[in-house]
Design an enzyme around this catalytic site. Structure first.
Site, PDB file in Angstrom:
ATOM      1  CB  VAL A   1      -0.936   0.008   1.230  1.00 28.03           C
ATOM      2  CG1 VAL A   1      -1.818   1.248   1.212  1.00 28.03           C
ATOM      3  CG2 VAL A   1      -1.781  -1.265   1.271  1.00 28.03           C
TER       4      VAL A   1
ATOM      5  CG  HIS B   1       1.686   1.053   5.987  1.00 27.72           C
ATOM      6  ND1 HIS B   1       1.763   1.348   4.638  1.00 27.72           N
ATOM      7  CD2 HIS B   1       1.939  -0.273   6.090  1.00 27.72           C
ATOM      8  CE1 HIS B   1       2.048   0.252   3.969  1.00 27.72           C
ATOM      9  NE2 HIS B   1       2.181  -0.761   4.827  1.00 27.72           N
ATOM     10  CG  MET B   2       5.917   2.922  10.737  1.00 28.55           C
ATOM     11  SD  MET B   2       7.324   3.312  11.787  1.00 28.55           S
ATOM     12  CE  MET B   2       8.357   1.874  11.520  1.00 28.55           C
ATOM     13  CG  HIS B   3       3.217  -3.639   9.295  1.00 25.61           C
ATOM     14  ND1 HIS B   3       2.186  -4.405   8.788  1.00 25.61           N
ATOM     15  CD2 HIS B   3       3.798  -3.049   8.218  1.00 25.61           C
ATOM     16  CE1 HIS B   3       2.168  -4.292   7.460  1.00 25.61           C
ATOM     17  NE2 HIS B   3       3.128  -3.480   7.094  1.00 25.61           N
TER      18      HIS B   3
HETATM   19  P1  AMP Z   1       2.655  -3.488   3.338  1.00 29.59           P
HETATM   20  O1  AMP Z   1       3.055  -4.727   2.621  1.00 29.59           O
HETATM   21  O2  AMP Z   1       3.649  -3.075   4.387  1.00 29.59           O
HETATM   22  O3  AMP Z   1       2.281  -2.390   2.375  1.00 29.59           O
HETATM   23  O4  AMP Z   1       1.387  -3.875   4.180  1.00 29.59           O
HETATM   24  C1  AMP Z   1       0.086  -3.524   3.846  1.00 29.59           C
HETATM   25  C2  AMP Z   1      -0.789  -4.056   4.938  1.00 29.59           C
HETATM   26  O5  AMP Z   1      -2.060  -3.472   4.802  1.00 29.59           O
HETATM   27  C3  AMP Z   1      -0.976  -5.581   4.915  1.00 29.59           C
HETATM   28  O6  AMP Z   1      -0.566  -6.125   6.170  1.00 29.59           O
HETATM   29  C4  AMP Z   1      -2.482  -5.747   4.689  1.00 29.59           C
HETATM   30  O7  AMP Z   1      -3.027  -6.837   5.397  1.00 29.59           O
HETATM   31  C5  AMP Z   1      -3.020  -4.408   5.191  1.00 29.59           C
HETATM   32  N1  AMP Z   1      -4.297  -3.998   4.606  1.00 29.59           N
HETATM   33  C6  AMP Z   1      -4.625  -3.957   3.292  1.00 29.59           C
HETATM   34  N2  AMP Z   1      -5.870  -3.467   3.142  1.00 29.59           N
HETATM   35  C7  AMP Z   1      -6.326  -3.192   4.379  1.00 29.59           C
HETATM   36  C8  AMP Z   1      -7.553  -2.664   4.888  1.00 29.59           C
HETATM   37  N3  AMP Z   1      -8.575  -2.326   4.083  1.00 29.59           N
HETATM   38  N4  AMP Z   1      -7.679  -2.525   6.227  1.00 29.59           N
HETATM   39  C9  AMP Z   1      -6.672  -2.867   7.047  1.00 29.59           C
HETATM   40  N5  AMP Z   1      -5.489  -3.356   6.636  1.00 29.59           N
HETATM   41  C10 AMP Z   1      -5.320  -3.523   5.322  1.00 29.59           C
END
Ligand code: AMP
Length: 116
Positions: free
Chosen positions: A99, A103-105
């Site tokens: 995405v 963002h941070m996890h």
């Molecule tokens: P990244 O690979 O770091 O870009 O992680 C994107 C994260 O966004 C993944 O862990 C997905 O599970 C999460 N994600 C995608 N769509 C949504 C959504 N609508 N609501 C919450 N999390 C999402």
């Protein structure tokens, strides 16, 4: 170039739902839709930045500090400070960032040994 129609931009605009943990005018914490751990929260600044590099290049010191101070507050609030947590960001192609809004996890709630 920032994509104003990426999914997290839509979440900020409330065009699609999310399960909010904390929100104010500058930042949003919400649960990851596909949790990789018992606790898996995403945190995003409400400014149009596509990744960490973009955030650090565009946001001023106050905004960067606010972002991390708020993470510090929220992890304490939800009880992760005592047990520990992991803070991860995927930045760009080789990291397979899905995405394109920075963002941070925040991962925790269990031992993360088996989680990459
Ligand atoms: P990244 O690979 O770091 O870009 O992680 C994107 C994260 O966004 C993944 O862990 C997905 O599970 C999460 N994600 C995608 N769509 C949504 C959504 N609508 N609501 C919450 N999390 C999402």
């Amino acid at each position: 170039m920032y994509d104003v129609n990426n999914i997290f931009a839509k979440i900020i605009r409330k065009e699609i739902p999310s399960t909010i943990v904390y929100e104010d005018e500058k930042i949003l914490f919400f649960h990851d839709i596909t949790p990789q751990a018992k606790v898996h929260i995403l945190v995003i600044p409400k400014i149009p930045v596509k990744d960490l590099t973009d955030f650090l290049n565009q946001a001023d010191e106050i905004a960067v500090k606010y972002f991390f101070d708020k993470i510090n507050e929220v992890v304490k609030e939800i009880g992760l400070t005592k047990t520990g947590f992991r803070l991860v960001t995927n930045n760009g192609l080789d990291a397979n960032q899905e995405v394109p809004h920075f963002h941070m996890h925040i991962l925790g709630g269990e031992n993360l040994n088996s989680i990459r």
